[in-house]
Design a protein around this motif. Structure first.
Motif, PDB file in Angstrom:
ATOM      1  N   SER A  17       0.804  -1.186  -0.019  1.00  0.00           N
ATOM      2  CA  SER A  17      -0.073  -0.055  -0.082  1.00  0.00           C
ATOM      3  C   SER A  17       0.847   1.334   0.093  1.00  0.00           C
ATOM      4  O   SER A  17       2.102   1.315   0.583  1.00  0.00           O
ATOM      5  CB  SER A  17      -0.905   0.012   1.256  1.00  0.00           C
ATOM      6  N   ARG A  19       0.012   5.847   0.269  1.00  0.00           N
ATOM      7  CA  ARG A  19      -0.966   6.823   0.264  1.00  0.00           C
ATOM      8  C   ARG A  19      -0.222   8.101  -0.248  1.00  0.00           C
ATOM      9  O   ARG A  19       0.557   8.464   0.470  1.00  0.00           O
ATOM     10  CB  ARG A  19      -1.262   7.093   1.992  1.00  0.00           C
ATOM     11  N   TYR A  60     -13.809   6.374 -10.038  1.00  0.00           N
ATOM     12  CA  TYR A  60     -12.569   5.633 -10.202  1.00  0.00           C
ATOM     13  C   TYR A  60     -12.844   4.976 -11.563  1.00  0.00           C
ATOM     14  O   TYR A  60     -13.606   4.591 -12.034  1.00  0.00           O
ATOM     15  CB  TYR A  60     -12.634   4.647  -9.117  1.00  0.00           C
ATOM     16  N   VAL A  64      -9.160   0.416 -10.736  1.00  0.00           N
ATOM     17  CA  VAL A  64      -8.700   0.497  -9.460  1.00  0.00           C
ATOM     18  C   VAL A  64      -9.652   0.413  -8.436  1.00  0.00           C
ATOM     19  O   VAL A  64      -9.478   0.602  -7.284  1.00  0.00           O
ATOM     20  CB  VAL A  64      -7.956   2.021  -9.129  1.00  0.00           C
ATOM     21  N   ARG A  67      -9.618  -1.054  -4.786  1.00  0.00           N
ATOM     22  CA  ARG A  67      -8.246  -1.151  -4.289  1.00  0.00           C
ATOM     23  C   ARG A  67      -7.858   0.334  -3.690  1.00  0.00           C
ATOM     24  O   ARG A  67      -7.287   0.541  -3.026  1.00  0.00           O
ATOM     25  CB  ARG A  67      -7.366  -1.534  -5.206  1.00  0.00           C
ATOM     26  N   PHE A  68      -8.220   1.445  -4.756  1.00  0.00           N
ATOM     27  CA  PHE A  68      -7.994   2.886  -4.429  1.00  0.00           C
ATOM     28  C   PHE A  68      -9.131   3.521  -3.715  1.00  0.00           C
ATOM     29  O   PHE A  68     -10.266   3.298  -4.089  1.00  0.00           O
ATOM     30  CB  PHE A  68      -7.567   3.499  -5.587  1.00  0.00           C
ATOM     31  N   LEU A  81      -5.092   9.745  -1.862  1.00  0.00           N
ATOM     32  CA  LEU A  81      -5.292   8.700  -2.657  1.00  0.00           C
ATOM     33  C   LEU A  81      -4.686   7.602  -1.948  1.00  0.00           C
ATOM     34  O   LEU A  81      -3.503   7.391  -2.013  1.00  0.00           O
ATOM     35  CB  LEU A  81      -4.624   8.521  -4.046  1.00  0.00           C
ATOM     36  N   GLN A  82      -5.655   6.872  -1.265  1.00  0.00           N
ATOM     37  CA  GLN A  82      -5.053   5.550  -0.693  1.00  0.00           C
ATOM     38  C   GLN A  82      -4.912   4.442  -1.706  1.00  0.00           C
ATOM     39  O   GLN A  82      -6.074   3.912  -2.069  1.00  0.00           O
ATOM     40  CB  GLN A  82      -6.078   5.233   0.469  1.00  0.00           C
ATOM     41  N   MET A  83      -3.801   3.714  -1.963  1.00  0.00           N
ATOM     42  CA  MET A  83      -3.988   2.802  -2.775  1.00  0.00           C
ATOM     43  C   MET A  83      -3.334   1.310  -2.060  1.00  0.00           C
ATOM     44  O   MET A  83      -2.408   1.436  -1.549  1.00  0.00           O
ATOM     45  CB  MET A  83      -2.672   3.011  -3.827  1.00  0.00           C
ATOM     46  N   LEU A  86      -1.471  -3.222  -4.421  1.00  0.00           N
ATOM     47  CA  LEU A  86      -1.008  -2.457  -5.533  1.00  0.00           C
ATOM     48  C   LEU A  86      -0.493  -3.630  -6.426  1.00  0.00           C
ATOM     49  O   LEU A  86       0.037  -4.661  -5.738  1.00  0.00           O
ATOM     50  CB  LEU A  86       0.287  -1.662  -5.084  1.00  0.00           C
ATOM     51  N   ASP A  90       0.198  -0.926 -11.900  1.00  0.00           N
ATOM     52  CA  ASP A  90       0.070   0.547 -11.261  1.00  0.00           C
ATOM     53  C   ASP A  90       1.148   1.523 -11.183  1.00  0.00           C
ATOM     54  O   ASP A  90       1.092   2.614 -11.002  1.00  0.00           O
ATOM     55  CB  ASP A  90      -0.670   0.271  -9.714  1.00  0.00           C
ATOM     56  N   TYR A  94       1.999   9.792 -10.643  1.00  0.00           N
ATOM     57  CA  TYR A  94       0.810  10.054 -10.505  1.00  0.00           C
ATOM     58  C   TYR A  94       0.677  11.652 -10.266  1.00  0.00           C
ATOM     59  O   TYR A  94       1.496  12.078  -9.693  1.00  0.00           O
ATOM     60  CB  TYR A  94       0.451   9.383  -9.198  1.00  0.00           C
TER      61      TYR A  94
END
Length: 122
Positions: A17, A19, A60, A64, A67-68, A81-83, A86, A90, A94
């Protein structure tokens, strides 16, 4: 002049992950729709997520979803943006972007950050 500064990118293993955060200055944050975009090497820039000024509308891209998570804090002039979960696909630069709330969903964004690299290893 509106400025957007992204942070939080880096190198992470698949399944991990990150952020991302974007802080704006020089404008009125609550008057902007905020978006996250990404561009991988050799590919066109794509929209990843977007959020309206009050959070009532969230978008979205299909790849994603689940997941995001995009969120914003108007008091702190920040969009995140919490990812999670992954994947190597990806991997991209960004970008954070802002556009005035009265613009349509398909209208181009007015202001852009400089980008932050996200690299997901196998």
């Amino acid at each position: 002049q509106v400025q957007l500064v992204e942070s939080g990118g880096g190198l992470v293993q698949a399944g991990g992950s990150l952020r991302l955060s974007c802080t704006t200055s020089g404008g009125t944050f609550s008057t902007y729709t905020m978006g996250w975009f990404r561009q991988a090497p050799g590919k066109e820039r794509e929209s990843v997520a977007a959020i309206s000024w009050n959070g009532d509308y969230i978008y979205y891209t299909e790849s994603v979803k689940g997941r995001f998570t995009i969120s914003r804090d108007n008091a702190k002039n920040t969009v995140n943006l919490q990812m999670n979960s992954l994947k190597p696909e990806d991997t991209a630069v960004y970008y954070c972007a802002a556009k005035y709330v009265w613009k349509t969903r398909n209208a181009p964004y007015d202001f852009w950050g400089q980008g932050t690299q996200v690299t997901v290893s196998h």
